[in-house]
Design an enzyme around this catalytic site. Structure first.
Site, mmCIF file in Angstrom:
data_model
loop_
_atom_site.group_PDB
_atom_site.id
_atom_site.type_symbol
_atom_site.label_atom_id
_atom_site.label_comp_id
_atom_site.label_asym_id
_atom_site.label_seq_id
_atom_site.Cartn_x
_atom_site.Cartn_y
_atom_site.Cartn_z
ATOM 1 N N CYS A 1 -56.922 -28.224 8.712
ATOM 2 C CA CYS A 1 -56.465 -27.152 9.593
ATOM 3 C C CYS A 1 -55.167 -26.584 9.024
ATOM 4 O O CYS A 1 -54.081 -27.131 9.261
ATOM 5 C CB CYS A 1 -56.256 -27.678 11.013
ATOM 6 S SG CYS A 1 -55.667 -26.416 12.163
ATOM 7 N N CYS B 1 -52.535 -25.665 11.494
ATOM 8 C CA CYS B 1 -51.878 -26.810 12.141
ATOM 9 C C CYS B 1 -50.813 -27.412 11.230
ATOM 10 O O CYS B 1 -49.710 -27.742 11.669
ATOM 11 C CB CYS B 1 -52.898 -27.897 12.472
ATOM 12 S SG CYS B 1 -54.317 -27.365 13.431
ATOM 13 N N ASP B 2 -51.143 -27.578 9.951
ATOM 14 C CA ASP B 2 -50.306 -28.345 9.039
ATOM 15 C C ASP B 2 -49.647 -27.538 7.930
ATOM 16 O O ASP B 2 -48.862 -28.076 7.148
ATOM 17 C CB ASP B 2 -51.150 -29.460 8.391
ATOM 18 C CG ASP B 2 -51.797 -30.363 9.427
ATOM 19 O OD1 ASP B 2 -51.174 -30.581 10.488
ATOM 20 O OD2 ASP B 2 -52.916 -30.851 9.182
#
Length: 314
Positions: A141, A144-145
């Site tokens: 993701c 997300c990261d």
């Protein structure tokens, strides 16, 4: 001693999965007067909540944050009477009457009707050490990261809409982004092609597959070796992160033969969500369908809930 639930305790509707499809099913069912609980194992919104910006959802010309949209969907469903349960459903008996759902904590839930909206998860590359390096530079993701790799180099492996969107996002925060794809053109929708072509810090690596992760002295990813599918030549791309975007796998293991699945493991259903078992509908990414988007998941959830409201066991 815990008393097993009786048929009088059965929910009118249990929704397995709290993504857009599940939350919409919960909303529509609650508005129709059914007692409904939405079961979600991680957080309301599913993958939607992990998406930075949603650009193609109608009504938001400037786009909207995935987390914000997911939270609004949850609140709307709850406001109309749907209940949320942060429980993972690990087994079902859909032939029983009422139907039985079992949670990871060992709890039994009875329901007269069920909507399966359990979604799908990212597919892995299958390269050696992939699991070992997850969280050490390997991710699934980018939104997300990606911020952990601000100002560094990153690699995206894949060629669909997710891979393209990830590359665009990372291009804003990373020094350079490499998009590795096994073909000589993307499978992503055309709108992404033009936007990617305009980004000077995005490099396409065509006709290549991931071959081997390279790590530094601390065991973190510092590069990826890719193999040219035509020449068999191996190239080392130096980067601090490798984000995998090569498709999804449906979350249907818990069904264990309870519903008909297609060859890829998705629940077989028609456009209204009807499955092989009366009183059970499928909605969202978990079911057989051509397009898996937030808008189609919401349509699925509405159809399934309306069918559930009209369904009679007798």
């Amino acid at each position: 001693m815990t008393t097993a639930p009786s048929a009088t305790d059965a929910l009118d509707l249990a929704v397995i999965g709290g993504g857009p499809a599940g939350l919409t099913a919960g909303l529509y069912a609650a508005r129709a007067g059914l007692s409904v609980t939405v079961f979600e194992r991680i957080s309301a919104g599913g993958q939607l909540a992990q998406t930075e910006v949603i650009e193609n959802y109608p009504g938001f010309p400037a786009g909207t944050g995935g987390f914000d949209l997911a939270y609004a969907m949850q609140q709307q469903a709850v406001n109309f009477g749907a209940k949320m349960a942060m429980e993972d459903i690990v087994a079902v008996d859909l032939a029983a009457s009422p139907k039985v759902l079992r949670t990871a904590s060992g709890k039994e839930v009875l329901a007269r009707r069920v909507v399966v909206a359990s979604g799908a998860r990212p597919r892995k590359l299958g390269v050696e050490r992939e699991d070992e390096l997850r969280g050490k530079g390997v991710g699934y993701c980018a939104t997300c990261d990606g911020n952990f790799f601000r100002g560094k180099r990153a690699i995206i492996v894949g060629g669909g809409d997710t891979a393209a969107a990830d590359a665009i996002y990372l291009s804003r925060i990373c020094e350079r982004v490499y998009l590795v794809h096994r073909r000589d053109q993307l499978r992503a929708t055309q709108v992404y092609h033009q936007r990617l072509a305009e980004l000077e810090n995005v490099e396409f690596v065509w006709n290549a597959t991931a071959d081997e992760f390279v790590t530094d002295a601390n065991g973190a990813v510092c590069g990826l070796k890719v193999r040219d599918r035509h020449t068999d030549e191996v190239r080392l791309i130096e980067a601090s992160a490798v984000f995998v975007a090569v498709g999804t796998i449906p979350n249907t293991e818990f069904l264990e033969g309870a519903l008909e699945l297609d060859a890829a493991g998705y629940v077989v259903s028609d456009e209204t969500g009807v499955t092989s078992v009366p009183g059970v509908w499928a909605a969202g990414d978990v079911r057989t369908k051509r397009l898996r988007q937030v808008s189609t998941a919401i349509a699925d959830g509405a159809q399934a809930a309306e069918n559930a409201a009209e369904f009679s066991e007798f």
